[in-house]
Enzyme design. Sequence first.
Site, PDB file in Angstrom:
ATOM      1  N   ALA A 250       2.219  -8.025  19.362  1.00  0.00           N
ATOM      2  CA  ALA A 250       3.223  -8.489  18.383  1.00  0.00           C
ATOM      3  C   ALA A 250       4.643  -8.189  18.859  1.00  0.00           C
ATOM      4  O   ALA A 250       5.561  -8.993  18.634  1.00  0.00           O
ATOM      5  CB  ALA A 250       2.959  -7.817  17.038  1.00  0.00           C
TER       6      ALA A 250
ATOM      7  N   GLY B   4      -0.614  -8.677  13.222  1.00  0.00           N
ATOM      8  CA  GLY B   4      -1.159  -7.353  13.543  1.00  0.00           C
ATOM      9  C   GLY B   4      -2.029  -6.770  12.457  1.00  0.00           C
ATOM     10  O   GLY B   4      -1.972  -5.578  12.171  1.00  0.00           O
ATOM     11  N   THR B   5      -2.864  -7.629  11.848  1.00  0.00           N
ATOM     12  CA  THR B   5      -3.765  -7.086  10.831  1.00  0.00           C
ATOM     13  C   THR B   5      -5.151  -7.690  10.973  1.00  0.00           C
ATOM     14  O   THR B   5      -5.312  -8.851  11.294  1.00  0.00           O
ATOM     15  CB  THR B   5      -3.241  -7.335   9.401  1.00  0.00           C
ATOM     16  OG1 THR B   5      -4.166  -6.800   8.449  1.00  0.00           O
ATOM     17  CG2 THR B   5      -3.015  -8.821   9.115  1.00  0.00           C
ATOM     18  N   SER B   6      -6.149  -6.849  10.705  1.00  0.00           N
ATOM     19  CA  SER B   6      -7.541  -7.337  10.720  1.00  0.00           C
ATOM     20  C   SER B   6      -7.806  -8.162   9.465  1.00  0.00           C
ATOM     21  O   SER B   6      -8.869  -8.754   9.322  1.00  0.00           O
ATOM     22  CB  SER B   6      -8.507  -6.143  10.790  1.00  0.00           C
ATOM     23  OG  SER B   6      -8.250  -5.265   9.693  1.00  0.00           O
TER      24      SER B   6
ATOM     25  N   ASP C  73      -6.400  -9.443  19.249  1.00  0.00           N
ATOM     26  CA  ASP C  73      -7.828  -9.760  19.317  1.00  0.00           C
ATOM     27  C   ASP C  73      -8.089 -11.141  18.732  1.00  0.00           C
ATOM     28  O   ASP C  73      -7.885 -11.359  17.529  1.00  0.00           O
ATOM     29  CB  ASP C  73      -8.609  -8.690  18.520  1.00  0.00           C
ATOM     30  CG  ASP C  73     -10.119  -8.915  18.591  1.00  0.00           C
ATOM     31  OD1 ASP C  73     -10.857  -7.995  18.255  1.00  0.00           O
ATOM     32  OD2 ASP C  73     -10.537 -10.041  18.983  1.00  0.00           O
TER      33      ASP C  73
ATOM     34  N   CYS D 156       6.452  18.600 -13.735  1.00  0.00           N
ATOM     35  CA  CYS D 156       5.449  19.194 -14.662  1.00  0.00           C
ATOM     36  C   CYS D 156       5.093  20.606 -14.245  1.00  0.00           C
ATOM     37  O   CYS D 156       4.392  21.321 -14.947  1.00  0.00           O
ATOM     38  CB  CYS D 156       4.213  18.315 -14.737  1.00  0.00           C
ATOM     39  SG  CYS D 156       3.216  18.317 -13.228  1.00  0.00           S
TER      40      CYS D 156
ATOM     41  N   HIS E  92       0.811  -1.223   0.000  1.00  0.00           N
ATOM     42  CA  HIS E  92       0.000   0.000   0.000  1.00  0.00           C
ATOM     43  C   HIS E  92       0.843   1.271   0.000  1.00  0.00           C
ATOM     44  O   HIS E  92       0.389   2.323   0.425  1.00  0.00           O
ATOM     45  CB  HIS E  92      -0.945  -0.020   1.221  1.00  0.00           C
ATOM     46  CG  HIS E  92      -1.951  -1.122   1.131  1.00  0.00           C
ATOM     47  ND1 HIS E  92      -2.597  -1.637   2.212  1.00  0.00           N
ATOM     48  CD2 HIS E  92      -2.405  -1.830   0.067  1.00  0.00           C
ATOM     49  CE1 HIS E  92      -3.427  -2.604   1.827  1.00  0.00           C
ATOM     50  NE2 HIS E  92      -3.312  -2.751   0.530  1.00  0.00           N
TER      51      HIS E  92
HETATM   52  C1  BV8 Z   1      -8.420  -2.149  -5.027  1.00  0.00           C
HETATM   53  C2  BV8 Z   1      -2.826   2.886   2.662  1.00  0.00           C
HETATM   54  C3  BV8 Z   1      -9.148  -2.249  -7.274  1.00  0.00           C
HETATM   55  C4  BV8 Z   1      -3.407   4.249   2.878  1.00  0.00           C
HETATM   56  C5  BV8 Z   1      -4.680   1.300   2.829  1.00  0.00           C
HETATM   57  C6  BV8 Z   1     -12.082  -7.453  -3.081  1.00  0.00           C
HETATM   58  C7  BV8 Z   1     -11.023  -7.428  -3.984  1.00  0.00           C
HETATM   59  C8  BV8 Z   1     -10.390  -6.224  -4.306  1.00  0.00           C
HETATM   60  C9  BV8 Z   1     -10.805  -5.023  -3.710  1.00  0.00           C
HETATM   61  C10 BV8 Z   1     -11.846  -5.051  -2.805  1.00  0.00           C
HETATM   62  C11 BV8 Z   1     -12.486  -6.256  -2.490  1.00  0.00           C
HETATM   63  N1  BV8 Z   1     -13.455  -5.965  -1.591  1.00  0.00           N
HETATM   64  C12 BV8 Z   1     -13.434  -4.649  -1.304  1.00  0.00           C
HETATM   65  C13 BV8 Z   1     -12.488  -4.057  -2.046  1.00  0.00           C
HETATM   66  C14 BV8 Z   1     -12.183  -2.641  -2.040  1.00  0.00           C
HETATM   67  C15 BV8 Z   1     -11.144  -2.237  -0.987  1.00  0.00           C
HETATM   68  C16 BV8 Z   1     -11.297  -2.970   0.315  1.00  0.00           C
HETATM   69  O1  BV8 Z   1     -10.623  -3.956   0.553  1.00  0.00           O
HETATM   70  N2  BV8 Z   1     -12.164  -2.457   1.159  1.00  0.00           N
HETATM   71  C17 BV8 Z   1     -12.331  -3.031   2.476  1.00  0.00           C
HETATM   72  C18 BV8 Z   1     -12.754  -1.925   3.442  1.00  0.00           C
HETATM   73  C19 BV8 Z   1     -13.385  -4.144   2.388  1.00  0.00           C
HETATM   74  N3  BV8 Z   1      -9.820  -2.449  -1.505  1.00  0.00           N
HETATM   75  C20 BV8 Z   1      -9.250  -1.461  -2.225  1.00  0.00           C
HETATM   76  O2  BV8 Z   1      -9.810  -0.427  -2.510  1.00  0.00           O
HETATM   77  C21 BV8 Z   1      -7.841  -1.708  -2.727  1.00  0.00           C
HETATM   78  N4  BV8 Z   1      -7.801  -1.404  -4.124  1.00  0.00           N
HETATM   79  O3  BV8 Z   1      -8.959  -3.168  -4.770  1.00  0.00           O
HETATM   80  O4  BV8 Z   1      -8.398  -1.595  -6.262  1.00  0.00           O
HETATM   81  C22 BV8 Z   1      -8.721  -1.627  -8.530  1.00  0.00           C
HETATM   82  C23 BV8 Z   1      -8.112  -2.426  -9.487  1.00  0.00           C
HETATM   83  C24 BV8 Z   1      -7.737  -1.842 -10.685  1.00  0.00           C
HETATM   84  C25 BV8 Z   1      -7.933  -0.467 -10.888  1.00  0.00           C
HETATM   85  C26 BV8 Z   1      -8.506   0.319  -9.906  1.00  0.00           C
HETATM   86  C27 BV8 Z   1      -8.909  -0.262  -8.705  1.00  0.00           C
HETATM   87  C28 BV8 Z   1      -6.834  -0.785  -2.069  1.00  0.00           C
HETATM   88  C29 BV8 Z   1      -6.812  -0.989  -0.591  1.00  0.00           C
HETATM   89  C30 BV8 Z   1      -5.647  -0.198   0.029  1.00  0.00           C
HETATM   90  C31 BV8 Z   1      -6.161   0.901   0.915  1.00  0.00           C
HETATM   91  N5  BV8 Z   1      -5.054   1.560   1.605  1.00  0.00           N
HETATM   92  N6  BV8 Z   1      -3.615   1.880   3.402  1.00  0.00           N
HETATM   93  C32 BV8 Z   1      -3.207   4.728   4.297  1.00  0.00           C
HETATM   94  O5  BV8 Z   1      -2.547   4.040   5.103  1.00  0.00           O
HETATM   95  O6  BV8 Z   1      -3.714   5.824   4.593  1.00  0.00           O
HETATM   96  S1  BV8 Z   1      -5.534   0.156   3.706  1.00  0.00           S
HETATM   97  C33 BV8 Z   1      -5.133   0.203   5.373  1.00  0.00           C
HETATM   98  O7  BV8 Z   1      -6.101  -0.570   6.078  1.00  0.00           O
HETATM   99  C34 BV8 Z   1      -3.846  -0.470   5.719  1.00  0.00           C
HETATM  100  O8  BV8 Z   1      -2.831  -0.289   4.786  1.00  0.00           O
HETATM  101  C35 BV8 Z   1      -4.198  -1.920   5.832  1.00  0.00           C
HETATM  102  O9  BV8 Z   1      -4.052  -2.563   4.628  1.00  0.00           O
HETATM  103  C36 BV8 Z   1      -5.662  -1.906   6.039  1.00  0.00           C
HETATM  104  C37 BV8 Z   1      -6.050  -2.766   7.178  1.00  0.00           C
HETATM  105  O10 BV8 Z   1      -5.558  -2.215   8.315  1.00  0.00           O
HETATM  106  P1  BV8 Z   1      -4.710  -3.090   9.350  1.00  0.00           P
HETATM  107  O11 BV8 Z   1      -3.288  -2.877   9.077  1.00  0.00           O
HETATM  108  O12 BV8 Z   1      -5.190  -4.496   9.402  1.00  0.00           O
HETATM  109  O13 BV8 Z   1      -5.143  -2.302  10.625  1.00  0.00           O
HETATM  110  P2  BV8 Z   1      -6.495  -2.463  11.432  1.00  0.00           P
HETATM  111  O14 BV8 Z   1      -6.612  -1.289  12.329  1.00  0.00           O
HETATM  112  O15 BV8 Z   1      -7.616  -2.830  10.516  1.00  0.00           O
HETATM  113  O16 BV8 Z   1      -6.207  -3.760  12.319  1.00  0.00           O
HETATM  114  C38 BV8 Z   1      -5.151  -3.745  13.249  1.00  0.00           C
HETATM  115  C39 BV8 Z   1      -5.062  -5.166  13.749  1.00  0.00           C
HETATM  116  O17 BV8 Z   1      -3.985  -5.254  14.654  1.00  0.00           O
HETATM  117  C40 BV8 Z   1      -6.301  -5.598  14.495  1.00  0.00           C
HETATM  118  O18 BV8 Z   1      -6.602  -6.926  14.131  1.00  0.00           O
HETATM  119  C41 BV8 Z   1      -5.877  -5.525  15.967  1.00  0.00           C
HETATM  120  O19 BV8 Z   1      -6.537  -6.498  16.758  1.00  0.00           O
HETATM  121  C42 BV8 Z   1      -4.421  -5.853  15.868  1.00  0.00           C
HETATM  122  N7  BV8 Z   1      -3.569  -5.266  16.905  1.00  0.00           N
HETATM  123  C43 BV8 Z   1      -3.687  -4.057  17.511  1.00  0.00           C
HETATM  124  N8  BV8 Z   1      -2.657  -3.879  18.362  1.00  0.00           N
HETATM  125  C44 BV8 Z   1      -1.867  -4.992  18.266  1.00  0.00           C
HETATM  126  C45 BV8 Z   1      -2.444  -5.881  17.335  1.00  0.00           C
HETATM  127  N9  BV8 Z   1      -1.905  -7.076  17.021  1.00  0.00           N
HETATM  128  C46 BV8 Z   1      -0.755  -7.415  17.642  1.00  0.00           C
HETATM  129  N10 BV8 Z   1      -0.128  -6.612  18.537  1.00  0.00           N
HETATM  130  C47 BV8 Z   1      -0.657  -5.402  18.881  1.00  0.00           C
HETATM  131  N11 BV8 Z   1      -0.034  -4.621  19.803  1.00  0.00           N
END
Ligand code: BV8
Length: 301
Positions: free
Chosen positions: A292, A244-246, A272, A203, A131
């Site tokens: 982690a 560390g990812t959902s 979690d 540009c 990403h």
């Molecule tokens: C795309 C960068 C198509 C920006 C991010 C199926 C297939 C393809 C696409 C989709 C699909 N279904 C839906 C989609 C669309 C969408 C998507 O997935 N939506 C989700 C909401 C369902 N996907 C997209 O849009 C992707 N693009 O598919 O494009 C396309 C193709 C051709 C042409 C045009 C378009 C792009 C997705 C990328 C988005 N960018 N980040 C930024 O950072 O600002 S995503 C962002 O959230 C992160 O990068 C990461 O990937 C994501 C998930 O976050 P996590 O890292 O998991 O963090 P989260 O808070 O969720 O969880 C933390 C975890 O850690 C928890 O489980 C917690 O319990 C745990 N934790 C907490 N503390 C600790 C711990 N674990 C251990 N130790 C600790 N101390």
Amino acid sequence: MASTARPPVVPADELKSFSEHLQSSTTILTLLGAGLSASSGLPTFRGAGGLWRTHTAQDLATPWAWARDPGLVWQFYNYRRHMALSVQPNRAHIALANLTHHKPGFLTLSQNVDGLSQRAGHPLDKLKLLHGSLFDVKCSDFWCKYKEQNNFTDPIVPALAIPTDETDITSNEARRTRELDISDTGVDLPEISLRDLPHCPECKHGVLRPGVVWFGEALPADVISTVDNFIQSSPKIDLIMVIGTSASVYPAASYVDTARAKGARVAVVNMDRNDEPASGMMEGDWFFAGDAAQIVPEILK
Ligand code: BV8
């Protein structure tokens, strides 16, 4: 002299079975998420830390937010750059970087944009940023391909300077307030005009944007083809660690099942217990519940 050794955080039997498998594994993937950097002090994407002012990260990480208010989007990313530069990689980042030296067939797929794996010394050829990075910027003009690494300019332009009483993220109170809702501080943050945002030196007219992948944008084709070639050219994948990812964002999360389909056993490290990969946990998998930063160094010993 009392031992300073940390008490084990992983049940001995699970640690033994995982360690034996790790030793015998040659092809290993890991999928990293924001939880890996939580102990370094960076808020996760969706947890309580996932809020900034009154916005969720997901609201601002889109081309539509950029089109609507590039100044607000840059304030969000400049703030995250500032926070990432204000913290240090933790023991898990370092343990993963070190594993690459013992396991040549190890590839890291990181969803994190915070630069901490790089700063922990992770070899860049073994670290695929699915990403993008907070420390890349690129021209937002469709036809201009300008891109640069911008690692340490903080703020990235003077107009984005963070008001001083928000810059101290080391104090728990300041960080707690910020994590919950920055507007609690009652700080009246400035509107940023387009002319004050970073502009493309190539540009000359495009506004430079954060070099991250927003929701609705394709993942970097070069990164994806490298990862897919690695997977397809591997006769078998022995292990994927999901740290560390959902595992809720695609297509990044789909690599868990892709690895499983090539024979991988899955090891999840998560605070979690509910945050399993979409396909759930199967016979032979491991779920290490906890921080982690504590668990990863222990299981990779
Ligand atoms: C795309 C960068 C198509 C920006 C991010 C199926 C297939 C393809 C696409 C989709 C699909 N279904 C839906 C989609 C669309 C969408 C998507 O997935 N939506 C989700 C909401 C369902 N996907 C997209 O849009 C992707 N693009 O598919 O494009 C396309 C193709 C051709 C042409 C045009 C378009 C792009 C997705 C990328 C988005 N960018 N980040 C930024 O950072 O600002 S995503 C962002 O959230 C992160 O990068 C990461 O990937 C994501 C998930 O976050 P996590 O890292 O998991 O963090 P989260 O808070 O969720 O969880 C933390 C975890 O850690 C928890 O489980 C917690 O319990 C745990 N934790 C907490 N503390 C600790 C711990 N674990 C251990 N130790 C600790 N101390």
